[in-house]
Design an enzyme around this catalytic site. Structure first.
Site, PDB file in Angstrom:
ATOM      1  N   LYS A   1       1.043  -0.754  -0.529  1.00  0.00           N
ATOM      2  CA  LYS A   1      -0.079   0.035   0.131  1.00  0.00           C
ATOM      3  C   LYS A   1       1.314   1.303   0.384  1.00  0.00           C
ATOM      4  O   LYS A   1       2.073   1.538   0.693  1.00  0.00           O
ATOM      5  CB  LYS A   1      -1.399  -0.248   1.031  1.00  0.00           C
ATOM      6  CG  LYS A   1      -2.076  -1.413   1.866  1.00  0.00           C
ATOM      7  CD  LYS A   1      -3.105  -0.980   0.561  1.00  0.00           C
ATOM      8  CE  LYS A   1      -3.884  -2.468   0.675  1.00  0.00           C
ATOM      9  NZ  LYS A   1      -5.584  -2.062   0.044  1.00  0.00           N
TER      10      LYS A   1
ATOM     11  N   LYS B   1     -12.960  -7.625  -7.731  1.00  0.00           N
ATOM     12  CA  LYS B   1     -13.305  -8.529  -6.594  1.00  0.00           C
ATOM     13  C   LYS B   1     -14.774  -8.594  -6.183  1.00  0.00           C
ATOM     14  O   LYS B   1     -16.072  -7.728  -6.338  1.00  0.00           O
ATOM     15  CB  LYS B   1     -13.251  -7.298  -4.995  1.00  0.00           C
ATOM     16  CG  LYS B   1     -11.435  -6.363  -5.194  1.00  0.00           C
ATOM     17  CD  LYS B   1     -11.596  -5.302  -4.013  1.00  0.00           C
ATOM     18  CE  LYS B   1      -9.918  -5.094  -3.665  1.00  0.00           C
ATOM     19  NZ  LYS B   1      -9.698  -4.345  -4.637  1.00  0.00           N
TER      20      LYS B   1
END
Length: 366
Positions: A164, A272
């Protein structure tokens, strides 16, 4: 065989704080849906409705009330489910603005259609012990903490790392990437980064140029979704291949999906299923991406092992050679025991390990 559905909320607790560009997570609530058949006592299909805080279209205050309404309608219809009418049931029953409910109900129906054994898709992963290659996720934290996570993932056999970036200290994040690259070239370790839309129109180009020095595989969602002209430009010019993620959320019709990917022309998209409305909806994205020669991979979205198992089995059906994002099952202290295991950077389904699941007698609609 009238089917009945119930649900049960389950709050998952993280082993460690999970830092993202949208804040730090310590827990996450999912709603486990359980479908039973009056003619098959003891058989149940399980699914998971797991809206992701701050990201899912249906991360709404009255989510449970909406789920209860769906369950009530489902139970009034005395439904039977078969492969030919599954899509019709989902389309008629689940509003488009409740994608995680659609995903969870679809999982449960697929499970019970296949005997209620948590074997939603029979393939090499679910039935023959084949592994799914994964990326190891590095959460945001201090320089020392993130570097320690890198060492841990490398020791566990991961050859693709996803980090991240964009919310804490960009210089620090570059130092970590540089530290990994000083030890491993791109042929040894693949690096992905995920900005979660943290870059701006003012700094995106400069930051992507900086990141280009580290031989990265891709960057997920460099800027916030909805800035189509900016994103199209970045997809075309970025030295780091761009992968769309949040950009896909809330886009539901086939025509809209095709138009979006045609306009932005990203090198990759990330799928997703929980956030996109389930497997039927995800398959549309895959079909369009294949037509437009856009690469893709699938990731979980902090589901429990119930949702992760369904997503992993679905993913394995495509034999996609890219590392997938399915390593979230070990995040929680109170996950459901399951046959899912992580070994040497791969996810496996070990059939000899038993499931421990919530009993459907405990789950009653509100």
């Amino acid at each position: 065989m009238p089917l009945k559905i119930v649900y049960k909320p389950h709050t998952l607790h993280f082993r460690k704080e999970a830092g993202t560009s949208r804040g730090v997570l310590t827990q996450k609530t999912s709603w486990i849906v359980i479908v039973t058949d009056s003619e098959k006592p003891g058989v149940a299909g399980y699914g998971e409705c797991g809206p992701l805080p701050g990201l899912s279209v249906d991360d709404i205050p009255d989510f449970e009330a909406q789920l209860a309404d769906v369950c009530t309608i489902f139970n009034e219809l005395d439904l039977e489910v078969f492969p030919f009418n599954l899509g019709i049931i989902l389309e008629q029953l689940i509003p488009e603005n409740l994608p995680s409910i659609g995903a969870g109900v679809e999982m449960a129906l697929l499970d019970i259609m296949n005997g209620g054994q948590r074997m939603l898709f029979k393939n090499g992963f679910s039935d023959r012990g084949e592994g799914i290659l994964m990326n190891g996720l590095i959460w945001m934290g201090s320089f020392e903490n993130m570097l320690a996570q890198v060492e841990e993932k490398l020791s566990q056999g991961f050859t693709t790392l996803k980090m991240k970036v964009g919310a804490i200290d960009f210089e620090q994040e570059c130092r970590i990437l540089e530290a990994v690259r000083s030890r491993f070239d791109p042929n040894a370790i693949t690096l992905r980064v995920d900005a979660n839309g943290a870059f701006t129109a003012e700094n995106a180009h400069e930051r992507l140029e900086r990141l280009g020095a580290f031989g990265l595989h891709s960057i997920e969602q460099p800027v916030k979704a909805g800035q189509h002209e900016l994103m199209a430009g970045l997809c075309k010019t970025s030295p780091v291949p761009v992968a769309l993620d949040e950009e896909l959320i809330g886009v539901t019709s086939y025509r809209e999906k095709f138009a979006l990917l045609k306009k932005l022309a990203p090198p990759f998209i990330i799928l997703k299923p929980t956030l996109l409305g389930g497997f039927t909806a995800t398959s549309e994205w895959i079909e369009i991406a294949n037509r437009l020669q856009i690469g893709w991979w699938i990731t979980s979205a902090l589901e429990s092992n119930i949702g992760l198992n369904a997503i992993a089995q679905y993913t394995a059906s495509f034999h996609n050679p890219l590392p997938q994002g399915l390593g979230t099952g070990q995040l929680y202290t109170n996950n459901f025991e399951s046959p899912l295991t992580v070994e040497d950077g791969h996810l496996y389904y070990r059939k000899e390990i038993a499931w421990t699941l919530p009993g459907h007698a405990l789950a009653e609609p509100a």
